[in-house]
Design a protein around this motif. Structure first.
Motif, PDB file in Angstrom:
ATOM      1  N   SER A  21     -31.696  18.903   4.309  1.00 29.65           N
ATOM      2  CA  SER A  21     -31.166  19.106   5.654  1.00 29.65           C
ATOM      3  C   SER A  21     -32.323  19.397   6.596  1.00 29.65           C
ATOM      4  N   GLY A  22     -32.172  18.984   7.838  1.00 25.45           N
ATOM      5  CA  GLY A  22     -33.265  19.111   8.796  1.00 25.45           C
ATOM      6  C   GLY A  22     -32.854  19.951   9.988  1.00 25.45           C
ATOM      7  N   SER A  23     -33.855  20.394  10.724  1.00 24.71           N
ATOM      8  CA  SER A  23     -33.568  21.308  11.834  1.00 24.71           C
ATOM      9  C   SER A  23     -32.779  20.623  12.947  1.00 24.71           C
ATOM     10  N   ALA A  24     -32.858  19.300  13.017  1.00 22.12           N
ATOM     11  CA  ALA A  24     -32.132  18.596  14.080  1.00 22.12           C
ATOM     12  C   ALA A  24     -30.706  18.244  13.671  1.00 22.12           C
ATOM     13  N   THR A  25     -30.364  18.452  12.398  1.00 22.69           N
ATOM     14  CA  THR A  25     -29.052  18.056  11.903  1.00 22.69           C
ATOM     15  C   THR A  25     -28.017  19.124  12.215  1.00 22.69           C
ATOM     16  N   LEU A  26     -27.084  18.807  13.103  1.00 27.22           N
ATOM     17  CA  LEU A  26     -26.005  19.743  13.433  1.00 27.22           C
ATOM     18  C   LEU A  26     -24.798  19.494  12.531  1.00 27.22           C
ATOM     19  N   ARG A  37     -29.193  16.875  16.940  1.00 30.82           N
ATOM     20  CA  ARG A  37     -29.733  17.471  18.152  1.00 30.82           C
ATOM     21  C   ARG A  37     -30.509  16.425  18.962  1.00 30.82           C
ATOM     22  N   THR A  86     -35.951  12.291  14.143  1.00 36.15           N
ATOM     23  CA  THR A  86     -35.071  13.412  13.817  1.00 36.15           C
ATOM     24  C   THR A  86     -34.108  13.082  12.686  1.00 36.15           C
ATOM     25  N   GLY A 118     -40.008  15.950   9.113  1.00 38.32           N
ATOM     26  CA  GLY A 118     -38.925  16.915   9.363  1.00 38.32           C
ATOM     27  C   GLY A 118     -37.588  16.261   9.672  1.00 38.32           C
ATOM     28  N   THR A 120     -34.135  13.880   8.466  1.00 38.23           N
ATOM     29  CA  THR A 120     -33.288  13.786   7.281  1.00 38.23           C
ATOM     30  C   THR A 120     -32.325  12.606   7.412  1.00 38.23           C
TER      31      THR A 120
ATOM     32  N   ARG B  42     -26.824  16.584  22.336  1.00 41.30           N
ATOM     33  CA  ARG B  42     -26.524  16.203  20.949  1.00 41.30           C
ATOM     34  C   ARG B  42     -26.157  14.728  20.969  1.00 41.30           C
TER      35      ARG B  42
END
Lengths: 312, 312
Positions: A21-26, A37, A86, A118, A120, B42
Motif C-alpha cells: 500500500s502506498g501513501s497516495a492510496t486512499l 490522492r 502515485t 512509492g 502501488t 482525489r
C-alpha cells in the motif's frame, strides 16, 4: 495450479495479497474503482500495453522481470512529464493454462518497480485470452509544477539524457542470437534501471521539453523536434558505451550506435534545457536544438534504422 | 486500408483526430502522458478489459457498439463510487489485418459514450496482437463526497436498483441462438443504457454501499454482502420485465429470471440506502439488507446460476 483452476476471484485474490500500500492510496483494490490522492488538483495519466511475442518473450524474461518492465514503461512516461508516479492499474489477459505462480511473479515485479517511487498497484482487471497481454495505466502527481511537454524546445537549447541507453537493445540482440551473456546487457533488457526522480528534477531545472525514450533515441527526439518545430542534432562523441557493449557489438557484428541511437526499452529521459543551464552530473549533454526540422547525428542524417513501429 | 498499412503512428493519428475534448482535459493525447483536472484532490480510477470472443464478437456488434460497451463498463465503475467520470485511456491491441475503419468506429463509440458524461479519451496505446483486446481505464471526480464503497450496507437498509437489468443478457441469448430480434434486447446488449448521474445522486441520498452490476445482480450483490458482512434478500416481484423479454424467454425456453438475476452487461447501479430514505422513481427498491450472509431470493437460495467467471 493453473489460472483456470484458481478461477477469476482466486487469481485476483492471489494477486491482491501481494500488493503493498502506498501513501497516495486512499482506497485500494476490491471495490468498483480505486481512489488515489491527487493533491495537486491535476492527475497525470498514461497507458502502455505489452503483448507477448511482440514486447516480451517468456523464455527470455521471468514473470518478475516482465512486471518490472511493464511498470517501468508506464512510470517513465509519468516521470517524463515532470511528475511523480502515485499508482498503477493493470489489465491482465492470460491463457487459462498458465500457472498462477506466473501471475504472482508478475504482480511482484509490478509492485516492486512501483515501490521504487512509492507508488502501488491500486486496481485492475483480469480476463482469459489466448494472447498474454499486460496493459498498465500509471497515474502521477505534478506537485505544483507545469507539465513538461514535447513542444517547448527552442533553438539554442541543450539536449541532455539521464539514464542508460543502448543497454536493453544490446541485451535484446544478445538474447535473440541465443546468448545469455554479457549479464550487464541481458539484465538491462530484463529490468530497466530508470531514473524516475530525474523527471521532476528536470522540471525544476527549467526543462523546456522532455520525453521517455522508449522506442529509440532518434525517433523519440524526432517527436520533440516535430512538436516543437525545431531541429535537433546529436553528437556521437557524447556517448560512452561500456566495454561489454563494444565487445558484444564486435562479437555479433553490430554497429553499437544502432543500439545507442535507435534501440528502445531502457527508458532514459531526454530533455531540452535553456542554454547556460547547470545540470547535475547524471544529466549528460548529448546535443543541441537548432533552427530547422528533424534529427541529425553530427549534422548528418542517420541511416542506421530508427526505432520501432509496433505494427511492422 | 489495413492497420499494418497505416502503421502505428498512422493509426494513432486517425484515432486521435476523432476524439473530442472535455472540460477536465488539461493536456490530451500526443505527449508521454495526459493531464486531467482532479479538482477534488482525489482521483477515482478503474480498469476493465474486453477480449474478443470472450466479451464481444465482431459479427454481433459493430465497432461503434463495442466502443460504447467498453467505455460503459468503465464509466459505470466510476459512477458506482459516487463519482463523475472525467477521462478514459485506452490500450488497443489489434490484428494487423484489421481495417483502420474498424479502429475508427471503435474510437467513435468510445468517444460518444464518454461524451454522455462530459468525459473524453485523453490517451492510450496501440499494439499489434493476434487477439483483439481493448483495455480501458476510466478516471473520475468525487466532487467533495466520500466514495460509496461496497462495505457499508447495514441490516435494515433497503436495496435499490437504477437502470435496465436482464435486457443485455436476453439480447446475448437471442444473438447466440442465431436471431437478430427483438430489437429492444439485441440493442440493449450492443449498447448499454447506463444511468451515470445516478451514481453521484445515490451518494447525495446517503447510499451506504453501491456497485456496478456487470456480472449478474445476485453475484454483484454478493460482493456487497460479503464486504459488508450482511445478508441481502431480493424480491422476485420487484422486477417488471418488459413484454419483449417475456416473449423471448417463452420462445427460447429460458427462465427470464436467469437474465434478471444472473445476467450481466446492462450495468445498472445497485445500492443500499438507510431505511426510510425517499428515493426518486428511477431507483426501484428490489430487496433488503438482513443480518446474516449471502444473497437470497424471496428468502430462499437461488439455484438458477450466478454470473460469469472470466476464466471458465
Amino acid at each position: 495450479m493453473s489460472i483456470a483452476e484458481a478461477g477469476e476471484f482466486g487469481l485476483i485474490g492471489r494477486i491482491v495479497s501481494r500488493l503493498g500500500s502506498g501513501s497516495a492510496t486512499l482506497l485500494g483494490p476490491g471495490d468498483d474503482a480505486a481512489v488515489v490522492r491527487a493533491a495537486d488538483g491535476r492527475v497525470v495519466a498514461s497507458t502502455d500495453v505489452l503483448v507477448e511475442g511482440r514486447h516480451f518473450r517468456r523464455d527470455w524474461c521471468g514473470p518478475e522481470d516482465i512486471g518490472h518492465r511493464a511498470a517501468a514503461a508506464n512510470l517513465a512516461d509519468i516521470a517524463a512529464m515532470g511528475a511523480t508516479p502515485t499508482a498503477l492499474l493493470v489489465a491482465l489477459c492470460v491463457p487459462t493454462g498458465l500457472d498462477v505462480t506466473w501471475a504472482e511473479g508478475l504482480a511482484d515485479g509490478l509492485s516492486a518497480e512501483a515501490g521504487l517511487v512509492g507508488a502501488t498497484v491500486v486496481g485492475g482487471d483480469t480476463s482469459a485470452s489466448p494472447t498474454l497481454t499486460i496493459a498498465v495505466t500509471a497515474l502521477g502527481d505534478l506537485g505544483g509544477v507545469a507539465p513538461v511537454r514535447r513542444d517547448g524546445a527552442r533553438p539554442g537549447d541543450v539536449v541532455a539524457l539521464c539514464g542508460r541507453i543502448g543497454y536493453a537493445a544490446a541485451g535484446l540482440t544478445v538474447l535473440s542470437r541465443g546468448f545469455r551473456t554479457p549479464k550487464l546487457l541481458v539484465d538491462a533488457y530484463r529490468r530497466p534501471d530508470v531514473r524516475y526522480p530525474a523527471g521532476p528534477e528536470a522540471a525544476r531545472l527549467g526543462a523546456t521539453s522532455m520525453i521517455d525514450v522508449s522506442d529509440g533515441l532518434l525517433q523519440d527526439l524526432g517527436h520533440i523536434a516535430e512538436a516543437s518545430v525545431v531541429g535537433i542534432d546529436v553528437r556521437r562523441d557524447s556517448f560512452e558505451p561500456p566495454a561489454q557493449m563494444l565487445d558484444a557489438a564486435k562479437a555479433l557484428g553490430v554497429d553499437p550506435y544502432v543500439w545507442l541511437l535507435a534501440g528502445g526499452d531502457d527508458h532514459p529521459l531526454a530533455a531540452t534545457f535553456p542554454p547556460g543551464v547547470t545540470l547535475p552530473e547524471h544529466w549528460r549533454v548529448i546535443g543541441s536544438v537548432l533552427d530547422g526540422a528533424g534529427v541529425t547525428v553530427d549534422r548528418k542524417p542517420w541511416t542506421g534504422g530508427t526505432g520501432w513501429d509496433h505494427f511492422r
